[in-house]
Every structure is written in C-alpha cells, then in structure tokens.
Design an enzyme around this catalytic site. Structure first.
Site: not given
Ligand code: GLY
Length: 264
Positions: A175, A200, A177-178, A197-198, A147
């Site tokens: 999929r 998700g 993510g966050d 960031t990390g 990210t």
């Molecule tokens: N933080 C981005 C993801 O996991 O997609």
C-alpha cells in the site's frame, strides 16, 4: 580566494512528528528542529538541514517513520519517504524494507532521472548507493498513526521539504500513502514548501499540498493556506500540515494533536 555565497534569505526550519501524536512525542520533534537549525546556522544547505531533521525523527521509536514505522498486515515494515526542492527536484521511494533511514534513499533520487522507486527495486537502489540492509523493528501502535516531516530554507533561499512514514498499522503490504506522491503528501516550489500528515488516501484524493501552494499565488498568507487545507476535511479525518514560505517563520496546523516546532 574563497568563493562566498551572498546571503539573500533568512534560514528557517519547521518540523512535525505526525497528526495524532501527543505532546509526549514533542521532544523528538524539538531535537529534529535543533539539528536542522544548527546546520542552517553554520551555513549548511536546506537539503542537509531537512534530511538531518528527518533522520532524527526516523530514529525515534516513538514516531511513525524509520525505526518506529507501523507494521503491515503481513507483519512487514515497509516505509515511504520523499524529498522535494524549490529548484524543481523530486525523489521518492515507497514500500522499502530493511532500511532505517529511507529519507536518505529518497534524497539520492533528487539528481537521478528516475523520480520514484518502489519495493524490491527501492531496496536494490539503496544497496547500489551503499546503504546497508538493517532490521527495522517497527511499531504495532494504533495511535499517533502518522508520518514525520521537515521544511527548511537556507541563506541562499533554497527551500526543501522532506517527509517519511511507516504508513498506518495493519495496512496491506504494498500500500502506498500520500508521502511519496508529489502534490499530495508534499510540495515545494519557489513560493512555498508544504508537508502533509494524516490519512494518506484522503490526502491523496484532495492533492492537498499542491492545491494549498497555489493559494500563495492568489495572495493568501501561510496561516490562511494552512487553515484552508485543514478545512477541506471533515473533523473525523485527522490531518495536519507544516509550511514555510520565502520569508518569516514556518507554521504547523492540524485538526488533531500534532507535535511541531520551528526556528527562524
Ligand atoms: N500519511 C501517511 C500515510 O497515510 O501513509
């Protein structure tokens, strides 16, 4: 006579290049901050500044967004991006393909009555607003998995968070993510803008961004908010955050390496 906008706030910008990325990826983040700062300095909006910064990072093949987005288990490159403003607008797209700058597609949803569009529909929305289909190379890198993000504040006091990602290498097609999930990967209101960031899934389970924002209401400062956010995770779960409030400089913090930079 030309209308003038009274400056009520000090412009500022903070950007990150992803939790897990090392100092060698710092130049892309510095370039993003410079581009956003130039816009803010010339009286541009926080929206334009945050988008310009994220576009630069999406175009940097070393970072996991846009061109450098991670390749999924089926070989595809599917990208997520989101934008949120302190005056209550939100737009996000997820799993978009053939799109080098997904942040520009997400931004077009700010004024739309739809908040989030995914997959084929996201790409068709991009077609309809004139964003060309392009091959996105993607990256098979397993490290520096995450990210890019920017939070900007302009002289009117408007704050904007923009975040973009290729997810994590080898994740299943489809999929999410966050990043495109409001309150998880990002939050922005009249008090604070935050980008996460990390991993998700972990960030989503904790709804980190909105819960961190609420601590500003309780009287904690930005450093405390970031520390509190990081401390919600065990050390083996890599996370990082950037944040900016109504005053002062933006800040970044991670429990791992994370290139970040700010200007005020
Ligand atoms: N933080 C981005 C993801 O996991 O997609």
């Amino acid at each position: 006579m030309m209308d003038t906008v009274e400056a009520i706030s000090m412009p500022a910008i903070v950007c990150h290049g992803g939790a897990g990325h090392s100092a060698k990826d710092q130049p892309g983040v510095d370039a993003a901050v410079e581009a956003g700062w130039e816009i803010l300095q010339s009286g541009g909006t926080a929206l334009d500044a945050a988008l310009a910064a994220v576009v630069i990072m999406e175009d940097d093949p070393a970072l996991n967004a846009g061109t450098g987005g991670r390749i999924r288990a089926d070989g595809s490159v599917q990208l997520d991006a989101a934008v949120m403003t302190s005056n209550g607008q939100f737009g996000a797209i997820s799993c978009i393909q053939q799109t080098k700058n997904p942040i520009l597609v997400a931004a077009k949803l700010l004024d739309d009555n739809v908040n989030i569009i995914s997959g084929r529909g996201a790409r068709e929305f991009a077609d309809n607003i004139g964003i060309a289909r392009e091959k996105v190379e993607g990256s098979l890198k397993l490290t520096g998995n995450d990210t890019v993000g920017a939070v900007a504040r302009d002289e009117t006091g408007l704050m904007v968070v923009a975040s973009s990602t290729g997810g994590c290498t080898g994740m299943p097609a489809g999929r999410i993510g966050d990043v495109p999930l409001i309150g998880a990967g990002l939050w922005c209101d009249e008090r604070i803008g935050i980008a996460a960031t990390g991993i998700g899934e972990q960030i989503t389970l904790k709804m980190s961004s909105v819960r961190m924002a609420d601590r500003i209401e309780e009287g904690y400062d930005i450093e405390n908010v970031l520390n509190w956010g990081i401390n919600q995770y065990p050390p083996d779960v890599e996370v990082g955050f950037i944040a900016l409030t109504t005053e002062g400089e933006g800040l970044g913090l991670a429990n791992t390496k994370m290139p970040w930079s700010s200007k005020v």
